[in-house]
Enzyme design. Structure first.
Site, PDB file in Angstrom:
ATOM      1  CE  LYS A  22     -10.528  19.853  -9.455  1.00  0.00           C
ATOM      2  NZ  LYS A  22     -11.947  19.686  -9.708  1.00  0.00           N
ATOM      3  NE  ARG A  92     -14.651  23.596 -10.308  1.00  0.00           N
ATOM      4  CZ  ARG A  92     -15.285  23.277 -11.431  1.00  0.00           C
ATOM      5  NH1 ARG A  92     -15.398  22.032 -11.798  1.00  0.00           N
ATOM      6  NH2 ARG A  92     -15.785  24.214 -12.197  1.00  0.00           N
ATOM      7  N   GLY A 101     -14.640  12.059 -10.460  1.00  0.00           N
ATOM      8  CA  GLY A 101     -16.048  11.790 -10.198  1.00  0.00           C
ATOM      9  C   GLY A 101     -16.362  11.383  -8.770  1.00  0.00           C
ATOM     10  CG  MET A 103     -13.791  13.997  -3.974  1.00  0.00           C
ATOM     11  SD  MET A 103     -14.109  13.127  -2.441  1.00  0.00           S
ATOM     12  CE  MET A 103     -13.813  14.451  -1.328  1.00  0.00           C
ATOM     13  NE  ARG A 336      -7.765  15.368 -14.234  1.00  0.00           N
ATOM     14  CZ  ARG A 336      -8.951  15.039 -13.756  1.00  0.00           C
ATOM     15  NH1 ARG A 336      -9.190  15.106 -12.485  1.00  0.00           N
ATOM     16  NH2 ARG A 336      -9.907  14.646 -14.541  1.00  0.00           N
ATOM     17  CG  HIS A 455     -18.222   8.333 -14.125  1.00  0.00           C
ATOM     18  ND1 HIS A 455     -18.548   7.010 -13.957  1.00  0.00           N
ATOM     19  CD2 HIS A 455     -17.560   8.719 -13.007  1.00  0.00           C
ATOM     20  CE1 HIS A 455     -18.131   6.612 -12.774  1.00  0.00           C
ATOM     21  NE2 HIS A 455     -17.526   7.634 -12.167  1.00  0.00           N
ATOM     22  CB  SER A 764      11.051 -18.274   0.207  1.00  0.00           C
ATOM     23  OG  SER A 764      10.094 -17.625  -0.601  1.00  0.00           O
ATOM     24  CB  CYS A 831       7.155 -17.205  -2.645  1.00  0.00           C
ATOM     25  SG  CYS A 831       7.023 -18.186  -1.141  1.00  0.00           S
ATOM     26  CE1 TYR A 851      12.456 -15.615  -4.434  1.00  0.00           C
ATOM     27  CE2 TYR A 851      14.755 -15.704  -3.749  1.00  0.00           C
ATOM     28  CZ  TYR A 851      13.476 -16.229  -3.733  1.00  0.00           C
ATOM     29  OH  TYR A 851      13.208 -17.368  -3.024  1.00  0.00           O
TER      30      TYR A 851
HETATM   31  C1  PEP Z   1       2.576 -18.342   1.841  1.00  0.00           C
HETATM   32  O1  PEP Z   1       2.104 -18.817   2.870  1.00  0.00           O
HETATM   33  O2  PEP Z   1       2.807 -17.130   1.681  1.00  0.00           O
HETATM   34  C2  PEP Z   1       2.875 -19.219   0.696  1.00  0.00           C
HETATM   35  C3  PEP Z   1       3.427 -18.727  -0.392  1.00  0.00           C
HETATM   36  O3  PEP Z   1       2.465 -20.504   0.792  1.00  0.00           O
HETATM   37  P1  PEP Z   1       0.975 -20.984   0.532  1.00  0.00           P
HETATM   38  O4  PEP Z   1       0.220 -19.823  -0.037  1.00  0.00           O
HETATM   39  O5  PEP Z   1       1.067 -22.133  -0.393  1.00  0.00           O
HETATM   40  O6  PEP Z   1       0.542 -21.371   1.911  1.00  0.00           O
END
Ligand code: PEP
Ligand code: MG
Length: 880
Positions: A22, A92, A101, A103, A336, A455, A764, A831, A851
């Site tokens: 702000k 403000r 909303g 603060m 803003r 709000h 992974s 993963c 990835y």
């Molecule tokens: C993990 O541990 O991050 C994973 C992907 O395996 P799980 O959640 O199946 O233990």
């Protein structure tokens, strides 16, 4: 000496971190010569210092505030506490990131018993002066001194009743004088002192209150939900008051340069004649459309549209502006970048590029990836929607389709969800910041009062939650927990309703929904994201259906297929249990024989669904307790199936009990103790791949060994896999490529990743377990105490949702480096749950993973987050 206070004329938009959003924008508008009431900003550093100094404002800072005040008084030609020419200000908060909303604000500061008389004389409007004073006493007492607002409201209601006044506006100056006296009396009773008369004392107390409000519980929750660090602090803006409540030539409003719900390029807003700032946002009176201003005062309307256009061009984004008209003169109180729905965000981003205002990269950075979530969820099934008859219509405040059971307080909604209710709708007369958690868990929000900028509307849009606001056609009774529709039908807590946030329709039933499509602007943005990102995005999917969904959302492979999940179905679980409780290799092989065809056909389905994209199959990793029969009834059934007595099986189940199953006989430990499990799974994967390859879909299966902590464990299991696979391939007389890799989810694996990479063709990162093991607390139980950790500021976020870059991230970074050292072409992915979290994705990009893999519904979010990480890192920003 540190400079803690800046006049608006000393700052600019780039000083956001120091002046808050702000403050920086007020300074920028001042430098653009727009009509901004004068004032100054106390920096976020002053707020941090306030906390470091034990919640005190240092003398040095107070001196700078007084100096800025004196300078501002000189500029405006008015003086604090001078009844002849009083200087009145608003105070403000304004953090770096907007926290709508969250603060507290204080208006009319500077009024006291003598100044109010001066103001009455000066404005020739005694009623106005006393109305302002009573508002100030209430706000100051509530926000700064913590005297409950309701106590003031009660006094006001009593006076109104005594005078026979229906609205506040029916009260005369004399009535308001009485209110002021009673308010002061209340203050004296509550605080044991007189209401402060010295404006400088009022100011310093107000500044402290704003600093304090940074730590109020609702601000803390909002920060956690929105990834805002607590050490940012808030700035404080002290600004000359302008009045929208000085008669019918005055007013106040909020407007957007484009429609925040749809993105349409058209000025969009609301205003109230003869009202003060907060009245519009608070949603107490339902305002008029900005179009109406054109009729009432075309000159001001034109001036405003020119300013709106200037600001949009200047900031290169849709603006959300607050303005006030005081006796026919326009003032800009705030601008803003406007909050918008996900659909609007996409349209605005694409439109700004076609209008030549921004680059594609800038457009991508304007969209909050998490917001896309709202577009990835179902809409109402069109036929059912057409057939349904709405029971009421409100304002379409935030689009989407929501179906759920109704609850009338935020707390009830939160409890319902805690008790397993998956779909709730929060119904309120109007929402306030205290309702934030209830709003967060709700599928949809329905309010009885308030406009498009109330709000409820603003917050719901920010969250991507469906909202119908200002639905006056229903009468809501919050205390007794019911509402009545226009036909007199009653809906009680727990009844189903449906909300259409795009039309404002409310339905008194549960309507069916359909899956979303990624077309139009969404598709364009995704295409742009794919052009710039370097991280690949895969999905965690265990079934062909999930895999197909993931592919539809743009997944480029499966990063994790949890094979044990394939056995959760009621008709499969017995075979799995049989395998787990088997006491001899023979029994186990028999059970595995039953599992083999199921598993093989599942893998065929997955390979076919993924059409040649890589598929990583993780070998069995069940913490055994997830599968064991616990109830005597289930044990008895299983015993019968296995030709055992109940007692025999009960004994086996008891002997398998583990004190800590998450650290127990799971992961590769299963395959080490029972290699026949790995044999069966290898057979299923390789045979499925051969079968699908024969259909012309090229499959290179990736076999992933879980929970490895030592390279020797991996080598042992890998040898079983390779021996089995090569035999099958040889026997089939085909050429089949396959890969064997591992998960890095135990700290020891990360620490010895150079060793492990000798055997693993890919890593992974299983950051769910890696987080669990690094922190040393259970992923299933942490929820029980994390809340206290947030309250006590030990943690600011859930490390299972957002990667702890300092600790767990260090292990990931190190393991990636060590892995590449041994095997430069090693493929690296993640993963765990973090693979779908934007800030964690930015980290994965930074440490050079290949990835991320996340749940199918988060794939588009991950694609955009990966693009943003690439743009930010490559420094392409701002180049046309
Ligand atoms: C993990 O541990 O991050 C994973 C992907 O395996 P799980 O959640 O199946 O233990
Ligand atoms: Mg794991």
């Amino acid at each position: 000496m540190t400079k803690y206070v800046y006049l608006f004329s000393e700052g600019n938009a780039s000083m956001r971190n120091l002046l808050g959003g702000k403050g920086a924008n007020l300074a920028e508008m001042t430098s653009l010569n727009l009509p901004v009431p004068r004032g100054f900003t106390i920096t976020t550093e002053a707020c941090t210092r306030y906390y470091n100094d034990g919640r005190q404002i240092a003398k040095e800072i107070e001196d700078q505030i007084m100096e800025a005040l004196a300078k501002t008084e000189k500029i405006v030609g008015k003086k604090f506490g001078d009844p002849e020419n009083p200087f009145l200000v608003s105070v403000r908060s304004g953090a770096r990131a907007s926290m709508p909303g969250m603060m507290d604000t204080i208006l009319n500061l500077g009024l006291n018993d003598t100044v109010v008389q001066g103001l009455a004389k000066l404005t020739n409007n005694e009623r106005f002066a006393y109305d302002s004073y009573r508002r100030f006493i209430q706000m100051f007492s509530d926000v700064v001194m913590e005297v409950e607002k309701s106590k003031f409201e009660k006094i006001l209601d009593e006076v109104k009743e005594k005078k026979g006044a229906k609205f506040d506006t029916d009260l005369t100056a004399e009535d308001l004088k009485e209110v002021v006296e009673k308010y002061k009396e209340l203050y004296r009773k509550e605080k044991g002192t007189e209401f402060p008369q010295d404006p400088k004392v009022q100011l310093m107390e107000a500044v402290k209150a704003v600093f304090r409000s940074w730590e109020n519980p609702r601000a803390v929750v909002y920060r956690r939900l929105n990834d805002i660090p607590s050490d940012w602090g808030t700035a404080v803006n002290v600004q000359e008051m302008v009045y929208g409540n000085m008669g019918n030539d005055s007013g106040t409003g909020v407007a957007f340069t484009r429609n925040p719900a749809t993105g349409e390029k058209k000025l969009y807003g609301e205003f109230l004649i003869n009202a003060q700032g907060e009245d519009v946002v608070a949603g107490i009176r339902t305002p008029e459309s900005i179009e109406k201003l054109k009729e009432i005062n075309p000159e001001i309307y034109n001036q405003f549209t020119v300013i709106a256009e200037t600001l949009e061009k200047h900031y290169k984004d849709m603006q959300d502006m607050e303005f006030t008209i005081e006796r026919g003169k326009l003032f800009m109180l705030q601008t803003r970048n406007g909050k918008r729905t996900a659909a609007a965000a996409l349209k605005i981003a694409v439109d700004l590029v076609s209008e030549g205002m921004i680059t594609k990269e800038e457009a991508l950075l304007k969209i909050d990836p998490k917001q896309l979530d709202s577009l990835l969820h179902p809409n109402f099934e069109p036929k059912a929607l057409k057939a349904a008859v709405p029971i009421a219509k409100g304002l379409p405040a935030s689009p989407g389709a929501a179906t759920g059971k109704i609850y009338f307080t935020a707390e009830d909604a939160v409890n319902a969800v805690k008790n397993g209710e998956s779909k709730v709708i929060l119904v309120r007369l109007e929402t306030s910041p205290e309702d934030i958690e209830g709003m967060h868990v709700a599928q949809g929000i329905l309010t009885g009062r308030g406009g498009m900028t109330s709000h409820a509307a603003v917050v719901a849009r920010g969250m991507g939650t469906c909202c119908v606001a200002g639905c006056g056609e229903i009468s809501i009774n919050e205390e007794e927990k019911y509402f009545i529709d226009k036909n007199g039908k009653k809906y009680n807590e727990g009844d189903w309703i449906s909300l259409d946030g795009s039309t404002g329709n409310v339905y008194g039933e549960k309507l069916p929904t359909i899956e979303p499509e990624m077309t139009g602007y969404f598709a364009t943005i995704m295409q742009w994201a794919d052009e710039v990102r370097t991280l690949k995005v895969r999905a965690n999917a265990d079934t062909p259906k999930d895999a197909a969904q993931a592919l539809k959302f743009g997944a480029e492979g499966i990063g994790l297929c949890r094979t044990e999940h394939m056995f959760f179905d009621a008709d499969r679980i017995p075979a799995m249990r049989e395998m787990i409780v088997a006491r001899t290799e023979e029994q186990r092989r028999k059970a595995l024989e039953k599992l083999l065809p199921m598993q093989r056909s599942d893998f065929e389905g997955l390979f076919e669904a993924m059409q040649g994209y890589p598929v990583t199959i993780r070998f069995l990793d069940p913490p055994l307790h997830e599968f064991l029969p616990q109830e005597d009834e289930d044990i008895a059934t299983l015993a019968k199936e296995m030709g055992m007595t109940f007692e025999e099986l009960k004994h086996v189940v008891t002997s398998l009990h583990e004190f800590n199953p998450m650290m127990g006989h799971r992961g590769c430990r299963l395959a080490v103790t029972y290699p026949e499990i790995a044999e069966m799974q290898t057979r299923a994967v390789i045979e499925a791949a051969i079968n699908v390859n024969a259909k012309g879909i090229k499959v290179v299966p990736e076999i992933m060994i879980p929970l490895v902590g030592d390279v020797k464990e991996l080598k042992y299991v890998k040898d079983v896999v390779v021996k089995t696979a090569d035999e099958i391939i040889k026997k089939a007389g085909v050429n089949l490529e396959y890969k064997v890799g591992t998960m890095i989810e135990i700290p020891r694996a990360a620490l010895t990743a150079d060793e492990i990479a000798k055997e693993a063709e890919f890593f992974s990162f299983g950051t769910n377990d890696l987080t669990q093991m690094t922190f040393g607390f259970s992923r299933d139980d942490a929820g029980k105490f994390l809340e206290e950790y947030y309250n006590k500021k030990i943690y600011e976020f859930d490390p299972f949702a957002k990667l702890d870059q300092t600790g767990v991230g260090k292990l990931v970074d190190m393991a990636a480096k060590l892995g590449r050292q041994t095997r430069p072409d090693i493929k690296l992915g993640i993963c765990g749950e973090h693979g779908g979290d934007p800030s964690s994705i930015a980290f994965c990009h930074k440490v050079g993973l290949n990835y991320v893999s996340c749940s199918p519904f988060r794939v588009p979010i991950a694609r955009l987050a990966a693009a943003q990480a690439a743009i930010d890192n490559s420094g392409n920003l701002g180049q046309k």
